[in-house]
Design an enzyme around this catalytic site. Structure first.
Site, mmCIF file in Angstrom:
data_model
loop_
_atom_site.group_PDB
_atom_site.id
_atom_site.type_symbol
_atom_site.label_atom_id
_atom_site.label_comp_id
_atom_site.label_asym_id
_atom_site.label_seq_id
_atom_site.Cartn_x
_atom_site.Cartn_y
_atom_site.Cartn_z
ATOM 1 N N HIS A 122 -49.402 29.920 -8.137
ATOM 2 C CA HIS A 122 -48.684 30.023 -6.865
ATOM 3 C C HIS A 122 -48.263 31.464 -6.617
ATOM 4 O O HIS A 122 -47.955 32.210 -7.551
ATOM 5 C CB HIS A 122 -47.455 29.108 -6.911
ATOM 6 C CG HIS A 122 -46.824 28.854 -5.589
ATOM 7 N ND1 HIS A 122 -46.029 29.779 -4.947
ATOM 8 C CD2 HIS A 122 -46.860 27.766 -4.770
ATOM 9 C CE1 HIS A 122 -45.588 29.280 -3.811
ATOM 10 N NE2 HIS A 122 -46.079 28.069 -3.670
ATOM 11 N N LYS A 141 -38.212 19.901 -5.099
ATOM 12 C CA LYS A 141 -39.398 19.204 -5.586
ATOM 13 C C LYS A 141 -39.040 18.120 -6.602
ATOM 14 O O LYS A 141 -39.924 17.478 -7.170
ATOM 15 C CB LYS A 141 -40.377 20.199 -6.212
ATOM 16 C CG LYS A 141 -40.958 21.212 -5.221
ATOM 17 C CD LYS A 141 -41.900 22.180 -5.916
ATOM 18 C CE LYS A 141 -42.369 23.291 -4.994
ATOM 19 N NZ LYS A 141 -43.320 22.817 -3.960
ATOM 20 N N ASP A 186 -43.283 28.538 -15.013
ATOM 21 C CA ASP A 186 -42.963 28.010 -13.687
ATOM 22 C C ASP A 186 -43.056 26.491 -13.783
ATOM 23 O O ASP A 186 -44.143 25.923 -13.861
ATOM 24 C CB ASP A 186 -43.946 28.553 -12.658
ATOM 25 C CG ASP A 186 -43.681 28.015 -11.251
ATOM 26 O OD1 ASP A 186 -42.730 27.228 -11.079
ATOM 27 O OD2 ASP A 186 -44.431 28.377 -10.331
#
Length: 427
Positions: free
Chosen positions: A131, A238, A212
């Site tokens: 990402h 999330k 991450d």
């Protein structure tokens, strides 16, 4: 007047399964569409909504400032959420920093650690297929250090056909100047899990590991000790929480390498003749007014996740992932991206990405939305992509997704794939 107390969930699943779990999420009660974009953001359970509403509706005050009950009550509650978060990750409370999100957490590592700890010629290993939030902070750090005459070398490593970080390539690229390896725990496009377990005992202990965990947090058990993480970030939105809230884990052994991040009110920074002296962790990294309702919502989200059980969440998503893969694999023109579809064993974490011959991913996403299926399309924030040719459709599930939802989705894609295949044959 009593100070605020934890807000207990007002709805508890009466039984195990998506139908009972779905009852926790009011936005889905009237939705006619099938939500398949949980990797972008999850739906919010009622206890999370109530936690935010309760702060704004009753006893709104600033935590860590006043000595009156409203303020001190929230101070205690934020401390409870910090302890709760630490327990959730297998960490200690002083290792937990509340941030504005995972992106903010990764930038905090770059600015608080990187600016102070990196010397000229040091190296960071990263994946350009991760990402953008796991790539751009290091590139920005590189550019910033260059202004002060320090060269930072960013070394890219490969991703395997399974969508995992290539640990053999990482090991081959580690040198005596490697200071940090940045890795995505659960990949946001490929849905593949990387733990770097194969590198245990083979890396110099001075090499830091930054994970991450934006996609893995709340989807499967995450233990920062088992990962060997020095830094780890999570995005609350999330994992059933609110946007604008995140968690940065900083292992105790790196605390003396961190400078104050966002020094200001309530950061505990003191001033003497030598300049700013940072406070103890985690206050060193938390200057300014905290996102109080967001942190309270995170606490409520953690309670919901523990009520359901992270192992149950992981198993539910594994089953749905396999159902998606087995349903999509035989369809004409469907190409499954790297990830569990290509793994040697039956894994799956709720993310499957694919393309369909004869139609652009964005167009397919539009058609699917018209038919009631909400998915993500595009490059999915991967910075080094080749344009539309690298775009794909990403399907992502959670506990409120049922097997019937997946079955309907697969049947819809099958109809579209057959129609497109017939058109190609006619041409």
């Amino acid at each position: 007047m009593r100070s605020p107390a934890p807000c207990p969930p007002s709805v508890r699943p009466a039984a195990v399964g998506p139908a009972a779990w779905r009852a926790l999420f009011p936005a889905l009660a009237e939705a006619g569409e099938v939500y398949l974009d949980s990797a972008a953001t999850t739906q919010k359970p009622l206890p999370v909504i109530e936690a935010i509403d309760r702060y704004h509706r009753h006893h709104t005050a600033n935590a860590g400032r006043g000595t009156y009950p409203w303020a001190t009550g929230w101070t205690r509650e934020l401390a409870r959420v910090r302890e709760r978060t630490a327990d959730f990750l297998g960490a200690s409370a002083e290792e937990i920093v509340f941030t504005a999100g995972a992106t903010a957490g990764l930038n905090a590592v770059a600015l608080s650690w990187g600016l102070a700890a990196l010397d000229d010629g040091d190296e960071i290993l990263y994946s350009p297929r991760d990402h953008a939030s796991a790539v751009y902070p290091w590139r920005q750090l590189q550019a910033t250090l260059a202004r002060f005459g320090r060269r930072l070398r960013l070394v890219p490593y490969r991703v395997t056909a399974y969508g995992e970080a290539d640990t053999a390539d990482i090991l081959a690229k580690v040198t005596g100047r490697t200071r940090l390896i940045a890795v995505t725990h659960l990949h946001h496009v490929f849905g593949a899990l990387t733990t770097l377990e194969e590198l245990r005992g083979r890396l110099d202990p001075r090499v830091l590991l930054c994970f991450d965990c934006s996609q893995s947090g709340g989807h499967l058990p995450v233990d920062v000790g088992e990962l060997g993480a020095d830094f780890a970030v999570l995005a609350a939105h999330k994992m059933f929480g609110a946007p604008g809230t995140g968690v940065l884990y900083c292992r105790r052994r790196v605390h003396d390498q961190l400078t104050a991040f966002l020094p200001g009110g309530n950061s505990g920074v003191t001033v003497d003749d030598s300049g700013l002296r940072p406070a103890a962790m985690p206050e060193r990294m938390e200057g300014g007014t905290p996102n109080i309702p967001g942190i309270l919502a995170l606490g409520a989200a953690l309670d919901v996740l523990d009520d359901i059980g992270r192992a149950a969440v992981a198993e539910h998503n594994r089953v749905l992932t396999r159902q998606l893969i087995e349903g999509l694999r035989p369809l004409p023109g469907v190409e499954l991206l790297p990830g569990p579809a290509h793994a040697a064993c039956e894994t799956g974490y709720g993310i499957v990405s694919f393309t369909l011959a004869g139609i652009a991913a964005a167009d397919l996403g539009f058609v699917l939305a018209e038919l009631g299926f909400l998915v993500r399309t595009g490059a999915h924030c991967v910075p080094d992509h080749g344009g539309a040719d690298d775009d794909s459709v990403r399907v992502s599930t959670h506990v409120y997704t049922g097997a019937d939802d997946v079955d309907r989705f697969v049947r819809c894609v099958a109809t579209l794939a057959t129609e497109l295949a017939t058109t190609r044959e006619v041409r």
